[in-house]
Design an enzyme around this catalytic site. Structure first.
Site, PDB file in Angstrom:
ATOM      1  N   ARG A   1      -8.685 -31.292 -28.285  1.00 50.48           N
ATOM      2  CA  ARG A   1      -8.985 -32.454 -29.145  1.00 50.48           C
ATOM      3  C   ARG A   1      -9.932 -32.047 -30.287  1.00 50.48           C
ATOM      4  O   ARG A   1     -10.892 -31.310 -30.087  1.00 50.48           O
ATOM      5  CB  ARG A   1      -9.640 -33.538 -28.286  1.00 50.48           C
ATOM      6  CG  ARG A   1     -10.142 -34.761 -29.063  1.00 50.48           C
ATOM      7  CD  ARG A   1     -11.618 -34.679 -29.351  1.00 50.48           C
ATOM      8  NE  ARG A   1     -12.121 -35.914 -29.932  1.00 50.48           N
ATOM      9  CZ  ARG A   1     -13.311 -36.034 -30.531  1.00 50.48           C
ATOM     10  NH1 ARG A   1     -14.103 -34.994 -30.612  1.00 50.48           N
ATOM     11  NH2 ARG A   1     -13.701 -37.162 -31.030  1.00 50.48           N
TER      12      ARG A   1
ATOM     13  N   THR B   1     -24.384 -34.500 -32.566  1.00 53.21           N
ATOM     14  CA  THR B   1     -23.774 -33.824 -33.717  1.00 53.21           C
ATOM     15  C   THR B   1     -24.823 -33.703 -34.818  1.00 53.21           C
ATOM     16  O   THR B   1     -25.700 -34.554 -34.920  1.00 53.21           O
ATOM     17  CB  THR B   1     -22.585 -34.679 -34.219  1.00 53.21           C
ATOM     18  OG1 THR B   1     -21.556 -34.597 -33.254  1.00 53.21           O
ATOM     19  CG2 THR B   1     -22.053 -34.220 -35.578  1.00 53.21           C
TER      20      THR B   1
ATOM     21  N   GLY C   1     -15.367 -39.994 -32.930  1.00 55.55           N
ATOM     22  CA  GLY C   1     -14.632 -39.384 -34.028  1.00 55.55           C
ATOM     23  C   GLY C   1     -13.274 -39.975 -34.344  1.00 55.55           C
ATOM     24  O   GLY C   1     -12.864 -40.026 -35.505  1.00 55.55           O
TER      25      GLY C   1
ATOM     26  N   GLY D   1     -12.275 -33.780 -33.378  1.00 59.26           N
ATOM     27  CA  GLY D   1     -12.798 -35.056 -33.868  1.00 59.26           C
ATOM     28  C   GLY D   1     -12.853 -35.098 -35.386  1.00 59.26           C
ATOM     29  O   GLY D   1     -12.153 -34.362 -36.089  1.00 59.26           O
ATOM     30  N   ASP D   2     -13.713 -35.959 -35.876  1.00 58.09           N
ATOM     31  CA  ASP D   2     -13.813 -36.176 -37.326  1.00 58.09           C
ATOM     32  C   ASP D   2     -14.650 -35.124 -38.049  1.00 58.09           C
ATOM     33  O   ASP D   2     -14.488 -34.922 -39.257  1.00 58.09           O
ATOM     34  CB  ASP D   2     -14.435 -37.550 -37.597  1.00 58.09           C
ATOM     35  CG  ASP D   2     -15.839 -37.639 -37.008  1.00 58.09           C
ATOM     36  OD1 ASP D   2     -16.011 -37.279 -35.818  1.00 58.09           O
ATOM     37  OD2 ASP D   2     -16.773 -38.048 -37.720  1.00 58.09           O
TER      38      ASP D   2
ATOM     39  N   THR E   1     -21.454 -39.272 -37.821  1.00 56.42           N
ATOM     40  CA  THR E   1     -21.574 -38.938 -36.404  1.00 56.42           C
ATOM     41  C   THR E   1     -21.181 -40.151 -35.596  1.00 56.42           C
ATOM     42  O   THR E   1     -21.605 -41.262 -35.899  1.00 56.42           O
ATOM     43  CB  THR E   1     -22.997 -38.490 -36.035  1.00 56.42           C
ATOM     44  OG1 THR E   1     -23.093 -38.451 -34.593  1.00 56.42           O
ATOM     45  CG2 THR E   1     -24.071 -39.431 -36.565  1.00 56.42           C
ATOM     46  N   GLY E   2     -20.372 -39.946 -34.588  1.00 56.59           N
ATOM     47  CA  GLY E   2     -19.957 -41.089 -33.774  1.00 56.59           C
ATOM     48  C   GLY E   2     -18.649 -40.783 -33.087  1.00 56.59           C
ATOM     49  O   GLY E   2     -18.247 -39.618 -32.984  1.00 56.59           O
TER      50      GLY E   2
HETATM   51  N1  ASP Z   1     -18.088 -37.265 -34.259  1.00 56.04           N
HETATM   52  C1  ASP Z   1     -18.102 -36.255 -33.245  1.00 56.04           C
HETATM   53  C2  ASP Z   1     -16.722 -36.111 -32.666  1.00 56.04           C
HETATM   54  O1  ASP Z   1     -16.064 -37.107 -32.460  1.00 56.04           O
HETATM   55  C3  ASP Z   1     -19.072 -36.541 -32.150  1.00 56.04           C
HETATM   56  C4  ASP Z   1     -20.441 -37.003 -32.587  1.00 56.04           C
HETATM   57  O2  ASP Z   1     -20.671 -37.302 -33.741  1.00 56.04           O
HETATM   58  O3  ASP Z   1     -21.342 -37.059 -31.731  1.00 56.04           O
HETATM   59  O4  ASP Z   1     -16.336 -35.023 -32.356  1.00 56.04           O
END
Ligand code: ASP
Length: 338
Positions: free
Chosen positions: A227, A199, A252, A229-230, A249-250
């Site tokens: 789905r 991301t 989500g 994410g965040d 990033t992570g």
């Molecule tokens: N945060 C992003 C999500 O969950 C994914 C990522 O940050 O790699 O969609």
């Protein structure tokens, strides 16, 4: 697991940098290209390409700031570079959903006005961050999704592409691997087979002292049921106000549940915690305590820069008060100015 996270978190803490960029009227720019980097799965070639792309994104964004343009322009310019680079999970090179399609999410927020724009699940928008910005600037809404968002993109003159534009063989193979892995009881996300990474995000502080934040992603490999994410959720993956800007990033789901980006800024404001400590708490204590992982970049109006994460690495770069380009990937690299 906890111990491992703790050790890495301690190393990552050293990355927190503070400065007085704003006091000197100096701009600052911080970017990330995703957490979840696994050292053993990186080739020297990918690593070199990623470092080059991070530099290019920093140069593109910082040029806007030096020219006196607003923080929003710098954030947009840096993210467009990363979206166009196939090494990141945003724009071209985005991960594949379970149904073999690329569905993109992005958001942007102006710290000065707290206006925001976000889009989710688009499949034909070449640069999702540009559409998020158009939503902020040209509509009365904050978040648009799917075909409606694409209709708005068409009406706003945003460049559209055939969905095949986003495809890369590397991401396709990652989906095949995830599909072949045993069913994950945690609803198609979360285990190593579904690892998130790549991301992109950017934060800027302009010469007038205003902040902006933006994030763009393809989400998580093998995601299902549309789905989201965040990353497009204001307050979770992206947040900016007059004092603080964050791009996360992570994994989500955990960033949404902890309202991560907003929590970092609010801890700093309400608890009078230094921004780097507030970020450290949310990323390296709160999110791991629930079972999540990832990282974030943080920029304060006083020039404070922090980049905590609890994974092996996080692609990241910044130009702070020294005006130098810094790029780093792993936890044990505290500053690779070059
Ligand atoms: N945060 C992003 C999500 O969950 C994914 C990522 O940050 O790699 O969609």
């Amino acid at each position: 697991m906890r111990n491992r996270l703790h050790l890495i978190a301690s190393a990552a803490m050293l990355l927190a940098l503070t400065g007085t960029a704003h006091a000197e009227g100096k701009p600052a720019l911080v970017i990330h290209g995703g957490a979840g980097v696994i050292r053993t799965s990186m080739t020297a070639e990918i690593e070199a390409d990623v470092r080059k792309a991070l530099r290019k994104a920093l140069e593109a964004g910082y040029a806007r700031l030096e020219a006196g343009q607003p923080a929003l322009d710098a954030v947009t310019a840096a993210i467009v570079v990363l979206e166009n680079d196939p090494n990141f999970n945003a724009g071209k090179g985005a991960v594949f959903a379970h149904d073999g399609r690329n569905k993109l999410d992005a958001s942007i927020m102006d710290g000065k006005t707290r206006k925001a724009g976000a889009i989710a699940g688009v499949e034909t928008v070449r640069n999702p961050i540009l559409l998020a910005r158009a939503v902020m600037e040209k509509s009365s809404f904050v978040m648009l999704a799917g075909t409606g968002a694409e209709e708005f993109a068409r009406e706003s003159g945003i460049a559209l592409v055939d969905p095949s534009y986003f495809r890369t063989e590397r991401r396709w193979q990652q989906l095949q691997k995830a599909l072949a892995a045993p069913e994950n009881p945690q609803a198609s996300t979360g285990s190593d087979a579904y690892k998130h990474f790549g991301t992109v995000g950017a934060l800027a502080l302009d010469k007038s002292g205003s902040l902006a934040a933006g994030t763009s992603t393809g989400g998580m490999t093998n995601k299902r049921y549309d789905r989201i994410g965040d990353s497009p959720v204001i307050g979770a993956g992206t947040y900016a106000d007059s004092r603080c800007a964050v791009s996360a990033t992570g994994w989500g789901e955990f960033y949404i549940r902890t309202v991560a980006a907003h929590s970092i800024c609010m801890r700093a404001e309400m608890l009078k915690q230094p921004l780097a400590e507030a970020a450290e708490f949310v990323i390296n204590k709160d999110i791991p305590s629930l079972g999540g992982d990832g990282g974030a970049i943080v920029l304060g109006a006083d020039g404070t820069i922090a980049a905590p994460f609890n994974t092996d690495g996080m692609f990241r770069g910044w130009i702070g008060m020294d005006g130098e380009i810094h790029v780093a990937i792993y936890a044990d690299e505290d500053d690779s100015a070059d």
